[in-house]
Design an enzyme around this catalytic site. Structure first.
Site, short mmCIF file in Angstrom:
data_model
loop_
_atom_site.label_atom_id
_atom_site.label_comp_id
_atom_site.label_asym_id
_atom_site.label_seq_id
_atom_site.Cartn_x
_atom_site.Cartn_y
_atom_site.Cartn_z
CB SER A 1 -0.81 0.13 1.27
OG SER A 1 -0.09 0.17 2.34
CG ASP B 1 -3.47 -3.19 -1.82
OD1 ASP B 1 -4.25 -3.08 -2.60
OD2 ASP B 1 -3.36 -3.52 -0.64
CD GLU C 1 -12.36 -0.73 -4.30
OE1 GLU C 1 -11.18 -1.10 -4.34
OE2 GLU C 1 -13.01 -0.80 -3.59
N GLY D 1 -9.64 -5.83 6.89
CA GLY D 1 -9.32 -5.66 8.39
C GLY D 1 -9.73 -7.09 8.83
CG ASN E 1 -6.16 -7.59 -2.87
OD1 ASN E 1 -5.66 -8.31 -4.05
ND2 ASN E 1 -6.19 -6.24 -3.05
CB SER F 1 -6.62 -9.09 7.98
OG SER F 1 -6.84 -7.66 7.59
P1 13P Z 1 -7.77 -8.10 4.30
O1 13P Z 1 -7.79 -7.21 5.38
O2 13P Z 1 -9.13 -8.94 4.37
O3 13P Z 1 -6.58 -9.02 4.24
O4 13P Z 1 -7.66 -7.29 2.60
C1 13P Z 1 -6.51 -6.96 2.35
C2 13P Z 1 -6.68 -6.09 1.10
O5 13P Z 1 -7.75 -6.03 0.24
C3 13P Z 1 -5.66 -5.41 0.59
O6 13P Z 1 -5.75 -4.78 -0.36
O1 G3H Z 2 -6.44 -2.67 1.97
C1 G3H Z 2 -5.48 -2.63 2.86
C2 G3H Z 2 -4.15 -3.34 2.95
O2 G3H Z 2 -4.51 -4.22 4.10
C3 G3H Z 2 -3.11 -2.43 3.37
O3 G3H Z 2 -3.18 -1.86 4.64
O4 G3H Z 2 -2.71 0.57 4.24
O5 G3H Z 2 -2.61 -0.52 6.67
O6 G3H Z 2 -0.79 -1.03 4.61
P1 G3H Z 2 -2.18 -0.71 5.27
ZN ZN Z 3 -7.84 -3.78 -0.39
#
Ligand code: 13P
Ligand code: G3H
Ligand code: ZN
Length: 326
Positions: A58, A95, A147, A192, A270, A273
């Protein structure tokens, strides 16, 4: 920052991966990472299960790691998979790219794929922003994900209280107007570890397969992406709580729902979490059992092992990506 093309790093874009995933009805895993141990575990787990791999960061993870580390880490990942005996096709993906500038910077520094996430903008503005990224990405043979619809939870620095399902009738126009390579849709997943508010014993609501099917009917064979796809495995939540953590009312997407989704046009899933939970659970256990431990290798090492196991489980039991690198 030094300009680099992803091919110099041994990376690939997502085109061939998605074509294979669509044909063979599995999903390519997209695992987030923030540090070296996570990266090592993801590559090891995918090499051991012979799975193609999308490594994703991200915007905030890129800041945390340091942008100049990333191309080197990705190149090391490619070399490491070969050393493990299974050279993997690996994409480095941004991401939830929050701006055109960030997406361009990533393309310039060696990313092979970027997401531009303007899903919170009105439809036409989402199209305008996405098109700008696609135009730049095309010049560099980089894949673009966008998206439509909004997932509840935290999307990088953007947080949404409620989800808005993707409207299938918007999809065709969006794809034609933007020329993206894949599309993230909202069908009931969420980011999350607290995806649903459930009463004790209550099951999470099923994903909206009707929306997915309608999208598949309208744009057959187009690669679809599922975000927020962690299952929030009770095994790790219980371990976190057993060893001094406090995570209550967590809930994730059941694995069988994901298995069903991967047999459709969904070709990228993806997961962030679940990996965080596995590592945190093991680190907590080490500290609880050995309160005097202060060597990072002694707690990050076992956490890395747990993440390898989780990745192998996801690839073989959930996504169907194991054994697809031949
Ligand atoms: P989770 O929080 O379900 O792992 O999703 C991660 C995600 O979509 C990252 O872009
Ligand atoms: O969708 C988000 C991802 O889980 C990345 O999360 O912005 O905390 O790195 P983050
Ligand atoms: Zn995501």
């Amino acid at each position: 920052m030094k300009k680099r093309h992803y091919k110099e790093l041994g990376l690939v874009n997502t085109k061939a991966m998605f074509a294979q995933a669509l044909k063979e009805q599995f999903a390519v895993p997209a695992y987030n990472f923030n540090n070296m141990e996570q990266l090592q575990a993801i590559v090891t787990g995918c090499a051991r299960s012979a799975s193609p791999l999308i490594l994703q960061v991200s915007g905030s993870a890129r800041k945390y790691i340091g942008a100049s580390f990333l191309p080197h880490m990705a190149k090391a990942a490619v070399e490491f998979s070969a050393e493990l005996g299974t050279p993997l096709p690996i994409a480095l993906h941004l991401d939830h790219g929050g701006s055109v500038e960030l997406a361009k910077e990533c393309i310039d520094s060696g990313f092979s794929s970027v997401m531009i996430d303007a899903s919170h903008e009105p439809f036409q503005e989402n199209i305008r922003i996405t098109k700008e990224v696609v135009a730049y990405a095309r010049e560099h043979d980089v894949s673009v994900e966008a998206e439509l619809g909004v997932l509840a939870g935290i999307e990088d620095e953007v947080s949404a209280e409620h989800s808005t399902y993707t409207q299938p009738q918007e999809v065709e126009e969006f794809l034609q107007a933007t020329g993206v390579d894949s599309l993230a849709i909202s069908i009931g997943t969420s980011h999350g570890a607290y995806k649903f508010k459930l009463k004790p014993g209550e099951e999470p609501p099923p994903l909206r397969f009707d929306i997915l099917e309608e999208i598949e009917r309208l744009v057959p064979g187009f690669p679809i992406v599922l975000h927020g796809a962690s299952s929030v495995l009770p095994k790790y939540v219980e371990m976190i709580n057993q060893y001094g953590g406090k995570m209550e009312n967590t809930a994730g997407i059941p694995e069988e729902q994901l298995r069903r989704a991967t047999a459709s046009a969904v070709c990228k899933v993806n997961i962030d979490s679940d990996g965080r939970l596995a590592m945190t659970a093991v680190i907590r256990r080490v500290f609880a059992e050995k309160p005097g431990e202060f060597d990072p290798r002694k707690y990050l090492g076992p956490a890395r092992e747990a993440l390898i196991e989780l990745i192998m489980h996801k690839n073989s039991e959930v996504l169907g990506s194991a054994g697809r690198v031949r």
